[in-house]
Design an enzyme around this catalytic site. Structure first.
Site: not given
Length: 665
Positions: A274-276
């Site tokens: 989910m970092r993107a």
């Protein structure tokens, strides 16, 4: 102090400048990775950024740059009372590729410990970079032990030091900026994901722009102060715009429609985790603030995707980074316009502020296209004659996972993750008297050596009386990288397409393994009248895959020339990097043609490897009902072993190399 090159005087490189400015507006974006060829102003632009950043309020005398408005309660120099403070310019701290672990995270102050008998912590570069910029030039060459420490600090926003009886924790939140030349090898995936944005830079091919680059550089070199003064007004304007954007940032609204577009885009490009999504949201918000808006538009989301996703797109190391912009536009259009409060969802062609920010799209798999497909379509089972003229390249078979290949014994520590080695970094296995300069002190052994002599040396205070003879060097064992040199027969006798396809697939598989284990890999080919170094020893998987994909076949078999060229490559590499041990993999059917006494000459060349003690293996590519066994004879001359081409598949090649290493031991 040297006058830096003005940021606004950098010619072109719109993507790079925009990415750096967005991080200046919102440090939470997470930094920038700058990929590109040498000589493209990567380092110049990064170093110029620090002059544009607003000053930082700090607690006077605090070595860890605590904010006086909210000082760190666990600061080693604390406790600090809130309020007051002073301002200083934002720091840009450079992390050298060859830095030590102690220099990065800090360590026990050995001088005070031995002379005063007290525990004192000496801060490292992570403490210096807190609330500033940590810059790593050639970040892809950074040693693994330093990468691990950077990952920990970037993930937790703090540095934890537990060593030599010292237990320290301090804040370490910094803007991570790295530059790299992809020709020198790729970056570890874990560290790659820690960079918020990535940009590709290249030198302009426009003569007028190149002329302007040279003109400005010469003017700066002649008189840096005068050149900087000419750009002072532009620098002040950008600095003021950064301050205004920072003040506007909390007011920027990221609507549900923009969030849906961000989530849909990350899902469409199959990015991991989910970092993107989070980085895209922060980048789009910073883009709106930089443009002076309080609403995030679809064009901000599009720009954010082009900056935040290319290095996160799910791919193997053989694929080039980049995004399919048509697919991006389709996704944004499909999921845009559903929120009444959002603005026009149609993406604009460029990002706000004239930044551009569109990396070169390259989503085509390696080897795909007409040039690779046509040779396959024309086969129809017709064999290629031995000694035929040059034939077009064939595609490699699907790469496969290999077992760990390791060289026997203990090496001297070329940094890597493969074979056992004595290294500067790793687990401590003992102590010895230093040979030359002391680099890694073994504190306990040093104290033990000095302790029996304290009365004789007249010790009267709390400090320990230590002499040069008491110092002990720590001996450490870790892992090293190796050089795997492939010597491939590309003559007419090897031109059967299935054979070369399997050979290329095996080489690509080991290249992928080398990328993960920080090895070097080289490729020497021989055909026709001589041998060529198709790939000098490198860690660049992209370059290796491209060379293999275009490797043609045909002609005679100058086996001796191939062996001599490989021996020369190893000789030169030994001078450049004497600590890296080689393994030679010779892929051939054992035939030698062309010139006087080709077989005898090849045997003499092979014995050079045996005399040098180089571990080697011969992959026997001979086929047909009648086999001459020439590859086995050649393996005997090399002091190695031979296997058939079929044994290249799956785990066979890895097992083979291990067997060779056991024999060498």
């Amino acid at each position: 102090m040297t006058t830096p090159f003005p940021f606004t005087a950098v010619v072109g490189q719109d993507d790079l400048r925009l990415a750096l400015l967005l991080n200046a507006v919102s440090p939470a974006v997470g930094g920038v990775l700058v990929r590109g060829e040498k000589g493209t102003a990567k380092s110049t632009a990064v170093r110029a950024l620090s002059a544009l950043l607003p000053e930082v309020p700090v607690v006077p005398g605090c070595r860890f740059s605590c904010d006086p408005a909210s000082p760190d309660p666990g600061c080693p120099d604390g406790p600090h009372e809130a309020g007051g403070g002073a301002e200083r310019p934002a720091r840009m701290v450079e992390l050298p590729v060859g830095a030590s672990e102690d220099r990065l995270v800090g360590a026990l102050d050995i001088e005070r410990a031995l002379s005063e008998g007290v525990k004192a912590f000496e801060p490292g570069l992570l403490a210096d970079a807190h609330r500033g910029i940590l810059y790593v030039d050639e970040v892809n060459l950074l040693h693994d032990h330093l990468v691990d420490l950077l990952l920990d600090a970037a993930a937790m926003g703090a540095s934890y030091v537990e060593r030599e009886g010292v237990s320290v924790r301090h804040a370490a939140r910094f803007l991570l900026v790295g530059t790299m030349n992809p020709e020198e090898g790729e970056l570890r995936p874990q560290l790659l994901d820690r960079f918020g944005l990535t940009v590709e830079v290249a030198a302009s091919r426009e003569p007028d722009q190149r002329v302007e680059v040279v003109r400005r550089r010469l003017a700066y070199d002649d008189d840096p102060a005068a050149f900087a003064a000419r750009w002072a007004e532009e620098e002040a304007a950008v600095r003021a715009r950064i301050v205004a954007a920072r003040e506007l940032l909390p007011s920027v609204r990221l609507g549900d429609g923009a969030l849906r577009q961000i989530a849909a885009t990350c899902a469409a490009f199959e990015v991991d985790g989910m970092r993107a999504d989070i980085v895209m949201a922060r980048t789009a918000t910073a883009l709106a603030a930089w443009a002076g808006r309080t609403d995030v538009l679809a064009e901000d989301v599009r720009q954010a995707a082009l900056l935040a996703l290319p290095h996160r797109r799910r791919r193997n190391p053989f694929d080039a980074p980049g995004l399919d912009e048509d697919k991006l536009d389709e996704t944004l259009e499909e999921f845009g316009g559903s929120d009444d409060d959002d603005q026009d969802p149609d993406p604009g062609p460029d990002g706000p502020g004239g930044g551009g920010g569109q990396p070169e799209p390259d989503d085509t798999p390696q080897g795909d296209g007409d040039t690779a497909a046509r040779p396959e379509a024309g086969e129809n089972g017709q064999p290629q004659p031995s000694g035929a003229g040059e034939q077009s390249a064939v595609r490699a078979s699907e790469p496969f996972r290999t077992k760990v290949l390791s060289v026997p014994g203990i090496g001297e520590g070329a940094a890597g993750r493969r074979s056992r080695a004595r290294t500067e970094h790793g687990r401590t296995t003992g102590a010895r008297r230093p040979r030359g300069a002391l680099t890694k002190l073994h504190l306990a052994a040093t104290v033990q050596a000095a302790a029996p002599h304290q009365r004789a040396r007249g010790r009267s205070g709390p400090g320990l009386v230590v002499r040069r003879d008491d110092l002990r060097q720590a001996t450490r064992e870790g892992r090293e990288g190796n050089l795997v040199l492939f010597v491939v027969d590309a003559s007419g006798s090897m031109a059967a397409r299935q054979r070369m396809s399997a050979v290329k697939g095996a080489v690509l598989s080991l290249l992928l393994d080398a990328y993960q284990r920080r090895d070097k890999v080289g490729l020497v080919t021989f055909r026709g009248t001589g041998a060529d170094v198709a790939l000098p020893p490198t860690s660049s998987v992209d370059a290796a895959a491209a060379r293999l994909e275009t490797l043609p076949t045909g002609g005679r078999t100058p086996l001796a020339a191939g062996l001599l060229r490989a021996h020369d490559v190893l000789r030169v590499e030994r001078l450049r990097d004497p600590a890296r041990r080689p393994l030679v993999v010779l892929v051939t059917d054992g035939r030698a043609t062309g010139g006087p006494e080709p077989v005898a000459l090849a045997g003499r060349a092979a014995r050079l490897f045996a005399a040098d003690g180089v571990a080697s293996v011969v992959v026997d590519c001979e086929s047909g009902p009648v086999r001459l066994g020439l590859a086995g004879q050649l393996a005997g001359e090399l002091g190695g072993t031979a296997v058939t081409l079929d044994e290249l598949r799956a785990d066979s090649i890895a097992g083979l190399v291990k067997d060779v290493q056991r024999r060498a031991a």
